[in-house]
Design a protein around this motif. Structure first.
Motif, mmCIF file in Angstrom:
data_model
loop_
_atom_site.group_PDB
_atom_site.id
_atom_site.type_symbol
_atom_site.label_atom_id
_atom_site.label_comp_id
_atom_site.label_asym_id
_atom_site.label_seq_id
_atom_site.Cartn_x
_atom_site.Cartn_y
_atom_site.Cartn_z
ATOM 1 N N LEU A 274 0.868 -1.176 0.000
ATOM 2 C CA LEU A 274 0.000 0.000 0.000
ATOM 3 C C LEU A 274 0.904 1.225 0.000
ATOM 4 N N ARG A 275 0.716 2.111 -0.982
ATOM 5 C CA ARG A 275 1.660 3.230 -1.129
ATOM 6 C C ARG A 275 0.947 4.498 -1.602
ATOM 7 N N GLY A 276 1.276 5.627 -0.938
ATOM 8 C CA GLY A 276 0.885 6.931 -1.453
ATOM 9 C C GLY A 276 -0.465 7.469 -1.018
ATOM 10 N N PHE A 277 -1.079 6.890 0.040
ATOM 11 C CA PHE A 277 -2.398 7.333 0.481
ATOM 12 C C PHE A 277 -2.294 8.196 1.738
ATOM 13 N N VAL A 278 -3.350 8.983 1.980
ATOM 14 C CA VAL A 278 -3.484 9.750 3.215
ATOM 15 C C VAL A 278 -4.735 9.267 3.944
ATOM 16 N N PHE A 279 -4.572 8.946 5.233
ATOM 17 C CA PHE A 279 -5.693 8.569 6.095
ATOM 18 C C PHE A 279 -5.758 9.593 7.221
ATOM 19 N N GLN A 280 -6.935 10.186 7.467
ATOM 20 C CA GLN A 280 -6.985 11.237 8.477
ATOM 21 C C GLN A 280 -8.365 11.371 9.122
ATOM 22 N N THR A 296 3.848 -4.549 2.731
ATOM 23 C CA THR A 296 4.590 -3.292 2.825
ATOM 24 C C THR A 296 3.623 -2.116 2.831
ATOM 25 N N LEU A 297 3.804 -1.222 3.797
ATOM 26 C CA LEU A 297 3.110 0.060 3.813
ATOM 27 C C LEU A 297 4.185 1.123 3.696
ATOM 28 N N ALA A 298 4.180 1.880 2.608
ATOM 29 C CA ALA A 298 5.268 2.826 2.360
ATOM 30 C C ALA A 298 4.736 4.097 1.722
ATOM 31 N N GLY A 299 5.286 5.224 2.140
ATOM 32 C CA GLY A 299 4.920 6.487 1.521
ATOM 33 C C GLY A 299 3.509 6.947 1.813
ATOM 34 N N ASN A 300 2.889 6.427 2.865
ATOM 35 C CA ASN A 300 1.544 6.843 3.244
ATOM 36 C C ASN A 300 1.615 7.879 4.365
ATOM 37 N N VAL A 301 0.566 8.649 4.530
ATOM 38 C CA VAL A 301 0.447 9.600 5.632
ATOM 39 C C VAL A 301 -0.751 9.185 6.487
ATOM 40 N N VAL A 302 -0.505 8.950 7.775
ATOM 41 C CA VAL A 302 -1.560 8.587 8.715
ATOM 42 C C VAL A 302 -1.531 9.627 9.825
ATOM 43 N N ARG A 303 -2.633 10.374 9.993
ATOM 44 C CA ARG A 303 -2.600 11.484 10.952
ATOM 45 C C ARG A 303 -3.986 11.719 11.554
ATOM 46 N N ARG A 304 -3.937 12.282 12.767
ATOM 47 C CA ARG A 304 -5.153 12.779 13.429
ATOM 48 C C ARG A 304 -6.140 11.670 13.752
#
Length: 314
Positions: A274-280, A296-304
């Motif tokens: 999983l690559r390149g996603f934003v979860f917020q 593999t989880l790479a290049g993702n943004v997980v925030r808030r």
């Protein structure tokens, strides 16, 4: 490599988990790739945008607010706006709550009892996480004594009247060790004796003593909202009170976490990336994995998120 590319956009998540299982897995010779297209950013959004803030005019709310905050604080009716957690109580949290309870049995043995962490609402204005109203705003007060069997601690205060009107007052303290925090509801307040009775609990190996002169602060109270950047939800009325920071633009968007369930779960998945996603903006967990192989989880943004960004278990 089989791949599922995704375009930029905001994909609203209201209440459902994207659950991947063995049927979604790849193989060592043909792994599966879920990815954002080059230069694009897909956003999985779980937030609730709060609008229609107004000055506080309700006499009962003004009486609970500190005097210096009454003209600056703004209020929005979450219940009327359809926020699903407008009346949801804040759960206890911290190390003393933990992922499980260990209860002392009559014969002196210890037995684990599974518990579930409760979802936590966070509040964001623009890109800034605001601070739940607390007192004192920084640092700590100390309690003078406590009785773990009676669930009581003794404190020194002179401003009892505003705190006594709070319907859902909470306290954060370090009862046993200075690295073991606990946030719990205050069940009763006795101004005559300076005593706080905490929500019922069973003494256990984590929570077995209240050390005198250990730190605490009070929160989850309108009486604590006395500084810019603080907020509070009155679960009785379903209203959000917020003191906007002066350095943020007046049009900054206010967002609360809405989704309790995980955004993504992977169970028994193999050979997957999983690559390149934003979860917020979730109240619970973002991504949970179980029994994974070559994932593999790479290049993702997980925030808030209110609980955790990524949880892995066997």
């Amino acid at each position: 490599m089989p791949s599922i590319p995704c375009r930029s956009g905001t994909y609203s998540n209201s209440s459902e988990t994207l659950a991947l299982t063995r049927e979604d897995a790849g193989t060592p010779s043909a792994p599966v790739l879920w990815c954002a297209l080059p230069g694009e950013t897909p956003i999985f959004e779980g937030g609730f945008v709060v609008k229609d803030f107004a000055p506080v005019t309700d006499p009962a709310a003004l009486a609970r607010l500190p005097e210096n905050a009454r003209a600056a604080v703004r209020v929005a009716d979450l219940a009327a706006a359809g926020y699903p957690h407008a009346h949801a109580a804040v759960p206890p949290y911290g190390y003393m709550t933990g992922d499980y309870g260990v209860l002392m049995q009559p014969d002196g043995s210890l037995a684990k009892t599974p518990t579930v962490r409760g979802a936590i609402t966070e509040c964001y204005l623009g890109d800034r996480r605001l601070l739940p109203a607390r007192h004192p705003n920084t640092g700590w007060d100390v309690f003078s004594s406590g009785d773990v069997n009676r669930n009581t601690i003794s404190v020194s205060r002179t401003d009892w009247s505003r705190w006594a009107a709070e319907p859902d007052l909470m306290i954060t303290l370090y009862p046993t060790w200075l690295w073991g925090d606990w946030s719990v509801h205050v069940a009763a307040l006795d101004p005559a004796h300076g005593t706080l009775t905490l929500a019922p609990h069973t003494p256990n190996y984590r929570l077995h003593h209240y050390h005198p002169n250990y730190p605490y602060f009070l929160h989850n109270a309108l009486a604590a909202l006395d500084a810019p950047g603080e907020w509070y939800i009155d679960r009785t009325t379903g209203r959000l009170y917020l003191w906007p920071p002066a350095d943020l633009p007046a049009h900054a968007t206010c967002v609360l976490g809405r989704v309790d369930v995980p955004f993504l779960t992977l169970d028994g998945v193999t050979d997957f990336e999983l690559r390149g996603f934003v979860f917020q903006h979730g109240r619970g967990n973002a991504i949970m994995g179980r029994n994974l192989t070559r994932v593999t989880l790479a290049g993702n943004v997980v925030r808030r998120f209110g609980i955790s960004g990524f949880t892995l278990s066997d």
